[in-house]
Design a protein around this motif. Structure first.
Motif, PDB file in Angstrom:
ATOM      1  N   ARG A 156       0.834  -1.211   0.000  1.00 25.62           N
ATOM      2  CA  ARG A 156       0.000   0.000   0.000  1.00 25.62           C
ATOM      3  C   ARG A 156       0.874   1.268   0.000  1.00 25.62           C
ATOM      4  NH1 ARG A 156      -1.093   3.248   3.552  1.00 25.62           N
ATOM      5  NH2 ARG A 156      -0.263   2.074   5.303  1.00 25.62           N
ATOM      6  N   ALA A 157       1.950   1.243   0.768  1.00 27.26           N
ATOM      7  CA  ALA A 157       2.783   2.452   0.901  1.00 27.26           C
ATOM      8  C   ALA A 157       3.719   2.669  -0.296  1.00 27.26           C
ATOM      9  CB  ALA A 157       3.587   2.378   2.194  1.00 27.26           C
ATOM     10  N   LEU A 158       3.871   1.646  -1.158  1.00 25.54           N
ATOM     11  CA  LEU A 158       4.715   1.821  -2.350  1.00 25.54           C
ATOM     12  C   LEU A 158       3.997   2.687  -3.367  1.00 25.54           C
ATOM     13  CD1 LEU A 158       6.111  -1.712  -3.322  1.00 25.54           C
ATOM     14  CD2 LEU A 158       7.472   0.287  -2.639  1.00 25.54           C
ATOM     15  N   ARG A 159       4.763   3.511  -4.083  1.00 30.01           N
ATOM     16  CA  ARG A 159       4.131   4.245  -5.182  1.00 30.01           C
ATOM     17  C   ARG A 159       4.069   3.318  -6.408  1.00 30.01           C
ATOM     18  NH1 ARG A 159       7.231   4.965  -9.312  1.00 30.01           N
ATOM     19  NH2 ARG A 159       9.475   5.298  -9.076  1.00 30.01           N
ATOM     20  N   PRO A 160       3.134   3.543  -7.341  1.00 27.17           N
ATOM     21  CA  PRO A 160       3.113   2.718  -8.555  1.00 27.17           C
ATOM     22  C   PRO A 160       4.483   2.805  -9.252  1.00 27.17           C
ATOM     23  CG  PRO A 160       1.100   3.984  -8.360  1.00 27.17           C
ATOM     24  CD  PRO A 160       2.018   4.500  -7.278  1.00 27.17           C
ATOM     25  N   GLY A 221       4.709 -16.582  -3.413  1.00 31.69           N
ATOM     26  CA  GLY A 221       3.243 -16.595  -3.503  1.00 31.69           C
ATOM     27  C   GLY A 221       2.625 -15.567  -2.563  1.00 31.69           C
ATOM     28  N   MET A 222       3.237 -15.368  -1.401  1.00 34.79           N
ATOM     29  CA  MET A 222       2.698 -14.392  -0.446  1.00 34.79           C
ATOM     30  C   MET A 222       2.853 -12.963  -0.977  1.00 34.79           C
ATOM     31  SD  MET A 222       4.024 -16.169   3.083  1.00 34.79           S
ATOM     32  CE  MET A 222       3.369 -14.949   4.218  1.00 34.79           C
ATOM     33  N   LEU A 223       3.977 -12.694  -1.668  1.00 38.89           N
ATOM     34  CA  LEU A 223       4.159 -11.360  -2.273  1.00 38.89           C
ATOM     35  C   LEU A 223       3.076 -11.135  -3.342  1.00 38.89           C
ATOM     36  CD1 LEU A 223       7.076 -11.378  -0.920  1.00 38.89           C
ATOM     37  CD2 LEU A 223       7.848 -10.196  -2.966  1.00 38.89           C
ATOM     38  N   GLN A 224       2.844 -12.187  -4.137  1.00 36.19           N
ATOM     39  CA  GLN A 224       1.827 -12.068  -5.203  1.00 36.19           C
ATOM     40  C   GLN A 224       0.445 -11.867  -4.595  1.00 36.19           C
ATOM     41  OE1 GLN A 224       2.985 -15.758  -6.993  1.00 36.19           O
ATOM     42  NE2 GLN A 224       4.229 -14.781  -8.586  1.00 36.19           N
ATOM     43  N   ALA A 225       0.161 -12.598  -3.497  1.00 42.25           N
ATOM     44  CA  ALA A 225      -1.150 -12.477  -2.843  1.00 42.25           C
ATOM     45  C   ALA A 225      -1.347 -11.071  -2.269  1.00 42.25           C
ATOM     46  CB  ALA A 225      -1.279 -13.518  -1.740  1.00 42.25           C
ATOM     47  N   ALA A 226      -0.243 -10.393  -1.945  1.00 41.37           N
ATOM     48  CA  ALA A 226      -0.337  -9.028  -1.408  1.00 41.37           C
ATOM     49  C   ALA A 226      -0.491  -7.994  -2.528  1.00 41.37           C
ATOM     50  CB  ALA A 226       0.894  -8.709  -0.558  1.00 41.37           C
ATOM     51  N   GLY A 227      -0.539  -8.461  -3.772  1.00 44.50           N
ATOM     52  CA  GLY A 227      -0.787  -7.544  -4.890  1.00 44.50           C
ATOM     53  C   GLY A 227       0.473  -7.078  -5.597  1.00 44.50           C
ATOM     54  N   LEU A 228       1.619  -7.684  -5.242  1.00 44.03           N
ATOM     55  CA  LEU A 228       2.855  -7.288  -5.933  1.00 44.03           C
ATOM     56  C   LEU A 228       2.968  -8.049  -7.249  1.00 44.03           C
ATOM     57  CD1 LEU A 228       4.698  -7.167  -2.613  1.00 44.03           C
ATOM     58  CD2 LEU A 228       4.689  -5.241  -4.216  1.00 44.03           C
ATOM     59  N   GLU A 229       3.630  -7.411  -8.221  1.00 43.84           N
ATOM     60  CA  GLU A 229       3.730  -8.013  -9.557  1.00 43.84           C
ATOM     61  C   GLU A 229       5.193  -8.161  -9.963  1.00 43.84           C
ATOM     62  OE1 GLU A 229       0.915  -6.403 -12.459  1.00 43.84           O
ATOM     63  OE2 GLU A 229       0.037  -5.278 -10.791  1.00 43.84           O
ATOM     64  N   GLY A 238      23.788 -20.236  -1.416  1.00 38.91           N
ATOM     65  CA  GLY A 238      23.152 -21.564  -1.550  1.00 38.91           C
ATOM     66  C   GLY A 238      21.744 -21.627  -1.003  1.00 38.91           C
ATOM     67  N   GLY A 239      21.070 -20.477  -0.908  1.00 33.74           N
ATOM     68  CA  GLY A 239      19.685 -20.462  -0.416  1.00 33.74           C
ATOM     69  C   GLY A 239      19.577 -20.259   1.088  1.00 33.74           C
ATOM     70  N   ILE A 240      20.725 -20.094   1.766  1.00 36.01           N
ATOM     71  CA  ILE A 240      20.666 -19.780   3.206  1.00 36.01           C
ATOM     72  C   ILE A 240      19.888 -18.480   3.381  1.00 36.01           C
ATOM     73  CG2 ILE A 240      22.107 -18.972   5.140  1.00 36.01           C
ATOM     74  CD1 ILE A 240      24.105 -21.148   4.394  1.00 36.01           C
ATOM     75  N   VAL A 241      20.077 -17.598   2.400  1.00 36.29           N
ATOM     76  CA  VAL A 241      19.384 -16.310   2.382  1.00 36.29           C
ATOM     77  C   VAL A 241      18.768 -16.138   0.995  1.00 36.29           C
ATOM     78  CG1 VAL A 241      19.915 -13.818   2.294  1.00 36.29           C
ATOM     79  CG2 VAL A 241      20.782 -15.200   4.169  1.00 36.29           C
ATOM     80  N   ALA A 242      17.630 -15.437   0.936  1.00 34.73           N
ATOM     81  CA  ALA A 242      17.058 -15.100  -0.379  1.00 34.73           C
ATOM     82  C   ALA A 242      16.572 -13.654  -0.356  1.00 34.73           C
ATOM     83  CB  ALA A 242      15.904 -16.035  -0.721  1.00 34.73           C
ATOM     84  N   VAL A 243      16.654 -13.020  -1.514  1.00 34.95           N
ATOM     85  CA  VAL A 243      16.049 -11.697  -1.669  1.00 34.95           C
ATOM     86  C   VAL A 243      14.858 -11.853  -2.599  1.00 34.95           C
ATOM     87  CG1 VAL A 243      16.363  -9.297  -2.345  1.00 34.95           C
ATOM     88  CG2 VAL A 243      18.316 -10.596  -1.528  1.00 34.95           C
ATOM     89  N   HIS A 244      13.680 -11.530  -2.097  1.00 40.65           N
ATOM     90  CA  HIS A 244      12.462 -11.536  -2.917  1.00 40.65           C
ATOM     91  C   HIS A 244      12.181 -10.105  -3.341  1.00 40.65           C
ATOM     92  CE1 HIS A 244      11.929 -15.550  -1.282  1.00 40.65           C
ATOM     93  NE2 HIS A 244      10.884 -15.737  -2.071  1.00 40.65           N
ATOM     94  N   ARG A 245      11.789  -9.975  -4.608  1.00 38.25           N
ATOM     95  CA  ARG A 245      11.531  -8.646  -5.136  1.00 38.25           C
ATOM     96  C   ARG A 245      10.172  -8.640  -5.828  1.00 38.25           C
ATOM     97  NH1 ARG A 245      15.609  -6.440  -9.815  1.00 38.25           N
ATOM     98  NH2 ARG A 245      15.779  -4.376  -8.961  1.00 38.25           N
ATOM     99  N   GLY A 246       9.401  -7.580  -5.596  1.00 34.61           N
ATOM    100  CA  GLY A 246       8.113  -7.438  -6.275  1.00 34.61           C
ATOM    101  C   GLY A 246       7.819  -5.976  -6.519  1.00 34.61           C
TER     102      GLY A 246
END
Ligand SMILES: C[S@@+](CC[C@H](N)C(=O)[O-])C[C@H]1O[C@@H](n2cnc3c(N)ncnc32)[C@H](O)[C@@H]1O
Length: 249
Positions: A156-160, A221-229, A238-246
């Motif tokens: 919600r707080a992100l600008r388009p 999936g949770m990012l997508q469910a929150a309306g991010l595209e 090796g996946g110990i950490v991940a950065v998700h971007r939307g």
């Protein structure tokens, strides 16, 4: 979506109110040693993970960023360098002890000009809609009781056109790494916590909360469910950490 009447605090099931209270207790307890412990536990790797996240943020001078659950302010410092004195970075955290440490560090680093500080719960961010070019949350989402509410609040707080970056511990994908990583997490981390920070319980919570955090595809999936595209993730170490971007469009 609410997470129901009980939720995880590490491997325990507790009420949502209890989780929020106990997470606050963990960060009250670790605030004083937080930066030293981060360097020790990750052998400095957290700096590289944060640098990678900041490279994805890639903000221009004058833009506006929000660092949620920002703690002692590593990501906020990098964002402030990108946006410069004409830009704005808001550092928020639910915990006053962590936020105070962050503010002191950022002032000492000479970055005060573009920074503001707000004590806030990620689930209910007190900002208008459509204001930030970029929102980061580093090693914070795992600790939030209602993650779906936090993701919606950030969306919600992100600008388009703006982007959300979630840097978080995740699930190892390299064959053989999991066994080694489990031994490290459940034996070495609590020991380091006991010896260096005199707080074994908080570092046991750290290891357990990482195991309970959604894996890479679930969080996507949770990012997508929150309306991010345009959502995707990058595995680090090796996946110990991940950065998700939307993105919000
Ligand atoms: C592991 S620290 C991460 C700090 C910093 N972002 C970093 O990467 O070093 C997690 C932070 O999340 C904060 N936190 C936990 N629950 C929160 C919530 N519901 N809303 C906002 N911050 C929260 C804690 O107070 C703590 O400062």
């Amino acid at each position: 979506m609410s997470e129901g009447s009980s939720t995880d605090f590490g491997f325990e099931r507790v009420s949502p109110q209890d989780k929020t209270r106990r997470v606050r207790g963990v960060f009250d307890s670790v605030a004083g040693n937080y930066d030293l412990m981060n360097d020790l536990m990750s052998a400095g790797a957290h700096r590289l993970w944060k640098r990678f996240t900041l490279a994805l943020a890639n903000l221009r001078p004058g833009q506006r960023a929000l660092d949620v659950a920002g703690g002692t302010g590593d990501l906020a410092a990098g964002l402030a360098r990108q946006v410069g004195a004409r830009g704005l970075v808001v550092l928020t955290d639910i915990n006053a002890s962590m936020l105070e440490r962050g503010r002191d560090r950022l002032i000492d680093a000479g970055l005060a000009a573009s920074l503001e500080y707000v004590q806030a719960n990620a689930e209910r961010l007190p900002f208008p809609d459509n204001v930030f070019d970029c929102i980061t949350i580093g090693f914070g989402l795992r600790n939030v009781t209602d993650k779906a509410a936090a993701l919606s609040s950030m969306q919600r707080a992100l600008r388009p056109g703006g982007q959300l970056l979630v840097l978080e511990f995740s699930h190892p994908t390299l064959p053989g790494l999991k066994t080694l990583y489990d031994a490290y997490s459940f034996r070495v981390l609590p020991l380091l916590g006991r010896v260096v920070a005199r707080d074994e319980a908080s570092y046991r919570y750290l290891a357990e909360s990482i195991r309970m955090h959604p894996d890479q595809p679930t969080l996507l999936g949770m990012l997508q469910a929150a309306g991010l595209e345009g959502c995707r993730f990058h595995n680090l170490s090796g996946g110990i950490v991940a950065v998700h971007r939307g993105y919000k469009y």
